[in-house]
Design a protein around this motif. Structure first.
Motif, PDB file in Angstrom:
ATOM      1  N   VAL A 172       0.852  -1.192   0.000  1.00  0.00           N
ATOM      2  CA  VAL A 172       0.000   0.000   0.000  1.00  0.00           C
ATOM      3  C   VAL A 172       0.883   1.236   0.000  1.00  0.00           C
ATOM      4  N   LEU A 173       0.423   2.252  -0.706  1.00  0.00           N
ATOM      5  CA  LEU A 173       1.142   3.509  -0.858  1.00  0.00           C
ATOM      6  C   LEU A 173       0.404   4.593  -0.077  1.00  0.00           C
ATOM      7  N   PRO A 174       1.075   5.259   0.881  1.00  0.00           N
ATOM      8  CA  PRO A 174       0.403   6.349   1.601  1.00  0.00           C
ATOM      9  C   PRO A 174       0.229   7.554   0.682  1.00  0.00           C
ATOM     10  N   MET A 175      -0.928   8.190   0.776  1.00  0.00           N
ATOM     11  CA  MET A 175      -1.239   9.352  -0.060  1.00  0.00           C
ATOM     12  C   MET A 175      -1.894  10.429   0.794  1.00  0.00           C
ATOM     13  N   GLY A 176      -1.731  11.676   0.372  1.00  0.00           N
ATOM     14  CA  GLY A 176      -2.401  12.793   1.020  1.00  0.00           C
ATOM     15  C   GLY A 176      -1.852  13.090   2.399  1.00  0.00           C
ATOM     16  N   ALA A 177      -2.553  13.968   3.106  1.00  0.00           N
ATOM     17  CA  ALA A 177      -2.137  14.363   4.447  1.00  0.00           C
ATOM     18  C   ALA A 177      -3.364  14.678   5.289  1.00  0.00           C
ATOM     19  N   LEU A 178      -3.235  14.424   6.567  1.00  0.00           N
ATOM     20  CA  LEU A 178      -4.249  14.810   7.540  1.00  0.00           C
ATOM     21  C   LEU A 178      -3.765  16.064   8.258  1.00  0.00           C
ATOM     22  N   ALA A 179      -4.688  16.847   8.789  1.00  0.00           N
ATOM     23  CA  ALA A 179      -4.332  18.101   9.450  1.00  0.00           C
ATOM     24  C   ALA A 179      -3.371  17.890  10.620  1.00  0.00           C
ATOM     25  N   CYS A 180      -3.498  16.791  11.327  1.00  0.00           N
ATOM     26  CA  CYS A 180      -2.621  16.521  12.473  1.00  0.00           C
ATOM     27  C   CYS A 180      -1.400  15.693  12.085  1.00  0.00           C
ATOM     28  N   SER A 220       4.544   9.661  -3.865  1.00  0.00           N
ATOM     29  CA  SER A 220       3.804   9.659  -2.598  1.00  0.00           C
ATOM     30  C   SER A 220       4.300  10.773  -1.686  1.00  0.00           C
ATOM     31  N   ALA A 221       5.619  10.909  -1.565  1.00  0.00           N
ATOM     32  CA  ALA A 221       6.192  11.955  -0.707  1.00  0.00           C
ATOM     33  C   ALA A 221       5.806  13.341  -1.214  1.00  0.00           C
ATOM     34  N   ASP A 222       5.877  13.544  -2.525  1.00  0.00           N
ATOM     35  CA  ASP A 222       5.491  14.834  -3.104  1.00  0.00           C
ATOM     36  C   ASP A 222       4.015  15.121  -2.852  1.00  0.00           C
ATOM     37  N   HIS A 223       3.176  14.100  -3.034  1.00  0.00           N
ATOM     38  CA  HIS A 223       1.734  14.254  -2.838  1.00  0.00           C
ATOM     39  C   HIS A 223       1.432  14.598  -1.385  1.00  0.00           C
ATOM     40  N   GLN A 224       2.092  13.916  -0.460  1.00  0.00           N
ATOM     41  CA  GLN A 224       1.868  14.189   0.961  1.00  0.00           C
ATOM     42  C   GLN A 224       2.307  15.609   1.316  1.00  0.00           C
ATOM     43  N   ALA A 225       3.456  16.048   0.796  1.00  0.00           N
ATOM     44  CA  ALA A 225       3.952  17.396   1.086  1.00  0.00           C
ATOM     45  C   ALA A 225       3.021  18.463   0.522  1.00  0.00           C
ATOM     46  N   LEU A 226       2.576  18.286  -0.719  1.00  0.00           N
ATOM     47  CA  LEU A 226       1.669  19.265  -1.329  1.00  0.00           C
ATOM     48  C   LEU A 226       0.321  19.282  -0.612  1.00  0.00           C
ATOM     49  N   SER A 227      -0.162  18.117  -0.217  1.00  0.00           N
ATOM     50  CA  SER A 227      -1.436  18.041   0.510  1.00  0.00           C
ATOM     51  C   SER A 227      -1.322  18.732   1.866  1.00  0.00           C
ATOM     52  N   ALA A 228      -0.188  18.539   2.547  1.00  0.00           N
ATOM     53  CA  ALA A 228       0.030  19.198   3.840  1.00  0.00           C
ATOM     54  C   ALA A 228       0.101  20.718   3.651  1.00  0.00           C
ATOM     55  N   GLU A 229       0.777  21.157   2.581  1.00  0.00           N
ATOM     56  CA  GLU A 229       0.862  22.585   2.277  1.00  0.00           C
ATOM     57  C   GLU A 229      -0.530  23.159   2.017  1.00  0.00           C
ATOM     58  N   GLN A 230      -1.350  22.408   1.288  1.00  0.00           N
ATOM     59  CA  GLN A 230      -2.706  22.854   0.986  1.00  0.00           C
ATOM     60  C   GLN A 230      -3.528  22.977   2.272  1.00  0.00           C
ATOM     61  N   LEU A 231      -3.384  22.005   3.170  1.00  0.00           N
ATOM     62  CA  LEU A 231      -4.103  22.062   4.447  1.00  0.00           C
ATOM     63  C   LEU A 231      -3.661  23.275   5.257  1.00  0.00           C
ATOM     64  N   LYS A 232      -2.358  23.551   5.236  1.00  0.00           N
ATOM     65  CA  LYS A 232      -1.822  24.701   5.972  1.00  0.00           C
ATOM     66  C   LYS A 232      -2.377  26.002   5.404  1.00  0.00           C
ATOM     67  N   GLU A 233      -2.418  26.115   4.067  1.00  0.00           N
ATOM     68  CA  GLU A 233      -2.957  27.324   3.429  1.00  0.00           C
ATOM     69  C   GLU A 233      -4.423  27.541   3.786  1.00  0.00           C
ATOM     70  N   ARG A 234      -5.148  26.463   3.908  1.00  0.00           N
ATOM     71  CA  ARG A 234      -6.579  26.538   4.229  1.00  0.00           C
ATOM     72  C   ARG A 234      -6.821  26.665   5.735  1.00  0.00           C
ATOM     73  N   ALA A 235      -5.748  26.599   6.513  1.00  0.00           N
ATOM     74  CA  ALA A 235      -5.846  26.591   7.976  1.00  0.00           C
ATOM     75  C   ALA A 235      -6.800  25.481   8.420  1.00  0.00           C
TER      76      ALA A 235
END
Length: 154
Positions: free
Chosen positions: A82-90, A113-128
């Motif tokens: 399994v490949l981890p994808m995306g990011a959770l706020a915590c 996967s690492a790029d996707h997780q980083a971009l998803s985390a950045e997106q969550l941060k931008e959205r607070a």
């Protein structure tokens, strides 16, 4: 978010080819969206464009992952991961995608996967973004023994 590679069940022969070409087309559309929206940065406010281009970059990575995984063909459970994808706020991934090691470049998938997780985390941060602080359990990968044989996660 990206779905599991199980959408091929009952697909006619050549269905994997159609799905792969559709994913490639999606990659191209998203890439052109990134280029086109970058040109509009001065017109509509750069914050809005940056948010859209961030999502477009995430979409391109998801399409590339789907293309690389393909039908996730397998002959035994030992070929499935399994490949981890995306990011959770915590922290931590928001989902896991099953794939087969038989015809997949695991290094390339890991980098995506690492790029996707980083971009998803950045997106969550931008959205607070906030959310419940839970850690998803890593699902077990297995080879489904019905035609066509493919990796799944439970």
């Amino acid at each position: 978010m990206i779905g599991a590679a199980s959408g091929m069940r009952g697909a006619p022969p050549g269905g994997a080819r159609v799905a792969a070409s559709g994913a490639r087309l999606g990659s191209l559309v998203a890439a052109f969206a990134v280029l086109g929206l970058g040109a509009l940065a001065g017109c509509n406010g750069s914050d809005k464009v940056e948010a859209v281009t961030l999502q477009a970059r995430i979409d391109v990575i998801e399409a590339e992952v789907r293309t690389r995984i393909g039908p996730a063909a397998c002959t035994s459970d030992g070929e499935c991961r399994v490949l981890p994808m995306g990011a959770l706020a915590c922290g931590g991934p928001s989902s896991f995608v099953p794939y087969s090691i038989r015809a997949t470049d695991e290094g390339a998938l890991g980098r995506l996967s690492a790029d996707h997780q980083a971009l998803s985390a950045e997106q969550l941060k931008e959205r607070a973004a906030v959310g419940t602080c839970i850690a998803l359990q890593v699902p077990a990968a297995y080879c489904e023994l019905s035609a066509p044989l493919s990796c799944k996660a439970r």
